[in-house]
Write an enzyme that holds these catalytic residues in place. Structure first.
Site, PDB file in Angstrom:
ATOM      1  N   SER A  10     -17.717  87.908  31.966  1.00 40.96           N
ATOM      2  CA  SER A  10     -18.517  86.906  32.665  1.00 40.96           C
ATOM      3  C   SER A  10     -17.986  86.726  34.082  1.00 40.96           C
ATOM      4  CB  SER A  10     -18.457  85.570  31.934  1.00 40.96           C
ATOM      5  OG  SER A  10     -19.024  84.576  32.758  1.00 40.96           O
ATOM      6  N   HIS A  35     -21.973  89.924  32.608  1.00 42.55           N
ATOM      7  CA  HIS A  35     -22.632  88.669  32.256  1.00 42.55           C
ATOM      8  C   HIS A  35     -22.658  87.752  33.486  1.00 42.55           C
ATOM      9  CE1 HIS A  35     -23.819  85.552  29.294  1.00 42.55           C
ATOM     10  NE2 HIS A  35     -23.099  84.727  30.042  1.00 42.55           N
ATOM     11  N   ASP A  37     -23.815  84.021  34.901  1.00 39.71           N
ATOM     12  CA  ASP A  37     -24.175  82.662  34.501  1.00 39.71           C
ATOM     13  C   ASP A  37     -24.901  81.934  35.617  1.00 39.71           C
ATOM     14  OD1 ASP A  37     -23.075  82.347  31.813  1.00 39.71           O
ATOM     15  OD2 ASP A  37     -21.150  82.771  32.776  1.00 39.71           O
ATOM     16  N   MET A  39     -26.738  78.468  36.693  1.00 34.96           N
ATOM     17  CA  MET A  39     -26.760  77.037  36.326  1.00 34.96           C
ATOM     18  C   MET A  39     -27.458  76.232  37.405  1.00 34.96           C
ATOM     19  SD  MET A  39     -22.862  76.636  34.956  1.00 34.96           S
ATOM     20  CE  MET A  39     -22.072  77.919  33.974  1.00 34.96           C
ATOM     21  N   HIS A  68     -27.776  84.975  32.126  1.00 34.92           N
ATOM     22  CA  HIS A  68     -27.842  83.824  31.217  1.00 34.92           C
ATOM     23  C   HIS A  68     -28.333  82.609  32.000  1.00 34.92           C
ATOM     24  CE1 HIS A  68     -25.146  80.961  28.543  1.00 34.92           C
ATOM     25  NE2 HIS A  68     -26.442  80.691  28.427  1.00 34.92           N
ATOM     26  N   MET A  70     -29.093  78.966  32.442  1.00 35.02           N
ATOM     27  CA  MET A  70     -28.853  77.606  31.956  1.00 35.02           C
ATOM     28  C   MET A  70     -29.616  76.666  32.877  1.00 35.02           C
ATOM     29  SD  MET A  70     -24.851  78.213  31.059  1.00 35.02           S
ATOM     30  CE  MET A  70     -24.838  79.755  31.986  1.00 35.02           C
ATOM     31  N   MET A 144     -23.670  80.168  21.974  1.00 35.08           N
ATOM     32  CA  MET A 144     -22.649  79.500  22.782  1.00 35.08           C
ATOM     33  C   MET A 144     -21.553  78.959  21.873  1.00 35.08           C
ATOM     34  SD  MET A 144     -23.533  79.847  25.884  1.00 35.08           S
ATOM     35  CE  MET A 144     -22.052  78.976  26.427  1.00 35.08           C
ATOM     36  N   GLY A 152     -13.478  78.690  30.841  1.00 40.11           N
ATOM     37  CA  GLY A 152     -12.125  78.220  30.546  1.00 40.11           C
ATOM     38  C   GLY A 152     -12.006  77.152  29.476  1.00 40.11           C
ATOM     39  N   ASP A 177     -20.459  83.571  23.450  1.00 37.63           N
ATOM     40  CA  ASP A 177     -20.126  83.221  24.825  1.00 37.63           C
ATOM     41  C   ASP A 177     -19.368  81.907  24.862  1.00 37.63           C
ATOM     42  OD1 ASP A 177     -20.098  82.927  27.561  1.00 37.63           O
ATOM     43  OD2 ASP A 177     -22.259  82.624  27.775  1.00 37.63           O
ATOM     44  N   GLY A 178     -18.093  81.971  25.299  1.00 35.85           N
ATOM     45  CA  GLY A 178     -17.304  80.758  25.476  1.00 35.85           C
ATOM     46  C   GLY A 178     -16.007  80.810  24.694  1.00 35.85           C
ATOM     47  N   GLY A 199     -15.011  85.447  30.057  1.00 37.18           N
ATOM     48  CA  GLY A 199     -14.751  85.204  31.472  1.00 37.18           C
ATOM     49  C   GLY A 199     -13.267  85.145  31.758  1.00 37.18           C
TER      50      GLY A 199
HETATM   51  C1  DX5 Z   1     -20.324  78.867  30.130  1.00 35.58           C
HETATM   52  C2  DX5 Z   1     -20.773  80.270  30.400  1.00 35.58           C
HETATM   53  C3  DX5 Z   1     -19.834  81.333  29.977  1.00 35.58           C
HETATM   54  C4  DX5 Z   1     -18.467  81.264  30.610  1.00 35.58           C
HETATM   55  C5  DX5 Z   1     -17.478  81.770  29.613  1.00 35.58           C
HETATM   56  O1  DX5 Z   1     -21.387  78.007  30.373  1.00 35.58           O
HETATM   57  O2  DX5 Z   1     -22.025  80.531  29.757  1.00 35.58           O
HETATM   58  O3  DX5 Z   1     -20.400  82.631  30.190  1.00 35.58           O
HETATM   59  O4  DX5 Z   1     -18.350  82.009  31.781  1.00 35.58           O
HETATM   60  O5  DX5 Z   1     -16.216  81.604  30.156  1.00 35.58           O
HETATM   61  P1  DX5 Z   1     -14.885  81.690  29.295  1.00 35.58           P
HETATM   62  O6  DX5 Z   1     -14.855  83.063  28.718  1.00 35.58           O
HETATM   63  O7  DX5 Z   1     -13.837  81.416  30.284  1.00 35.58           O
HETATM   64  O8  DX5 Z   1     -15.020  80.634  28.217  1.00 35.58           O
HETATM   65 ZN    ZN Z   2     -22.857  82.656  29.811  1.00 35.55          ZN
END
Ligand code: DX5
Ligand code: ZN
Length: 217
Positions: A10, A35, A37, A39, A68, A70, A144, A152, A177-178, A199
């Site tokens: 990510s 990936h 993200d 937002m 992705h 959001m 998720m 993080g 993811d997460g 990520g």
């Molecule tokens: C959170 C994102 C994830 C995020 C994951 O809203 O959708 O893709 O980057 O990050 P880590 O792997 O650090 O949890």
């Molecule tokens: Zn994501």
């Protein structure tokens, strides 16, 4: 046959000041997808990137971009992200702009009609049942394992049975993811996930290659 294990770093956790270099480096380290993200500050309390940056990533990438969304209103942005180079485009089942089952089916069909693969995601507290009406209409389910919005965060183990349930209904790609690292990644693979989005674990590692390999092994 079980789908192939894929690792999708990510970019949220990368050094955005050196975006092109990070893309290059993580691809050379073995990333299967990238990936991305997106937002909007409404669906989640954070803002990230738009189609212009996805287009810039596309110019320096050679693996599929897994975008992705959001967003409260993903329906307004499907075309722009696909034109920018999204190979997989994922919307959330909870997105208020998609309103109901027919709104969701329309968005998923629109994504496919525009030439991309359609993904559907759900927040940790949304049940697997919410995705059941859509399994024929999607190429990817994105589960998720943290509350979306920030990288993080700590993995939520309560999503493990959800992945097992979804695997009963869906033979395609199931991504998680997460909070994914070597240990939670293994747990999720055992539960039936085949795409590991990570990520922090990849981009804060000393060796991107070792981190990616440890997710696959
Ligand atoms: C959170 C994102 C994830 C995020 C994951 O809203 O959708 O893709 O980057 O990050 P880590 O792997 O650090 O949890
Ligand atoms: Zn994501």
């Amino acid at each position: 046959m079980a789908p192939k294990i894929l690792v999708a770093p990510s970019l949220l956790a990368c050094d955005f000041g050196r975006l092109a270099e990070e893309v290059q480096k993580v691809q050379d380290a073995g990333a299967d997808w990238l990936h991305v993200d997106v937002m909007d500050g409404h669906f989640v309390p954070n803002l990230t990137i738009g189609p212009a940056v996805v287009e810039a990533i596309r110019k320096v990438s050679r693996v599929p971009l897994d975008v992705h969304l959001m967003l409260n209103h993903p329906e307004q942005y499907l075309r722009p992200f696909i034109d920018a180079g999204a190979a997989y485009l994922t919307v959330h089942v909870e997105a208020p702009g998609l309103r109901n089952e027919s709104g969701l089916l329309k968005a998923l069909a629109d994504i496919r009609a525009a030439g991309a693969r359609a993904g559907l995601s759900l927040r940790p507290r949304t049940s697997a049942q919410a995705l059941k009406p859509f399994v024929q209409a999607v190429d990817l389910l994105l589960v998720m394992s943290v509350e979306p919005g920030f990288g993080g965060q700590a993995f939520m183990p309560e999503v493990v049975p959800k992945v097992q349930q979804l695997r009963q209904w869906f033979p395609g790609d199931i991504a998680v993811d997460g909070g994914i690292n070597r240990d939670t990644g293994r747990e999720m693979r055992e539960a039936g996930a085949n795409v590991l989005v990570a990520g922090t674990y990849v981009f804060k590692a000393r060796s991107y290659q070792d981190a990616i390999q440890s997710l696959r092994a």
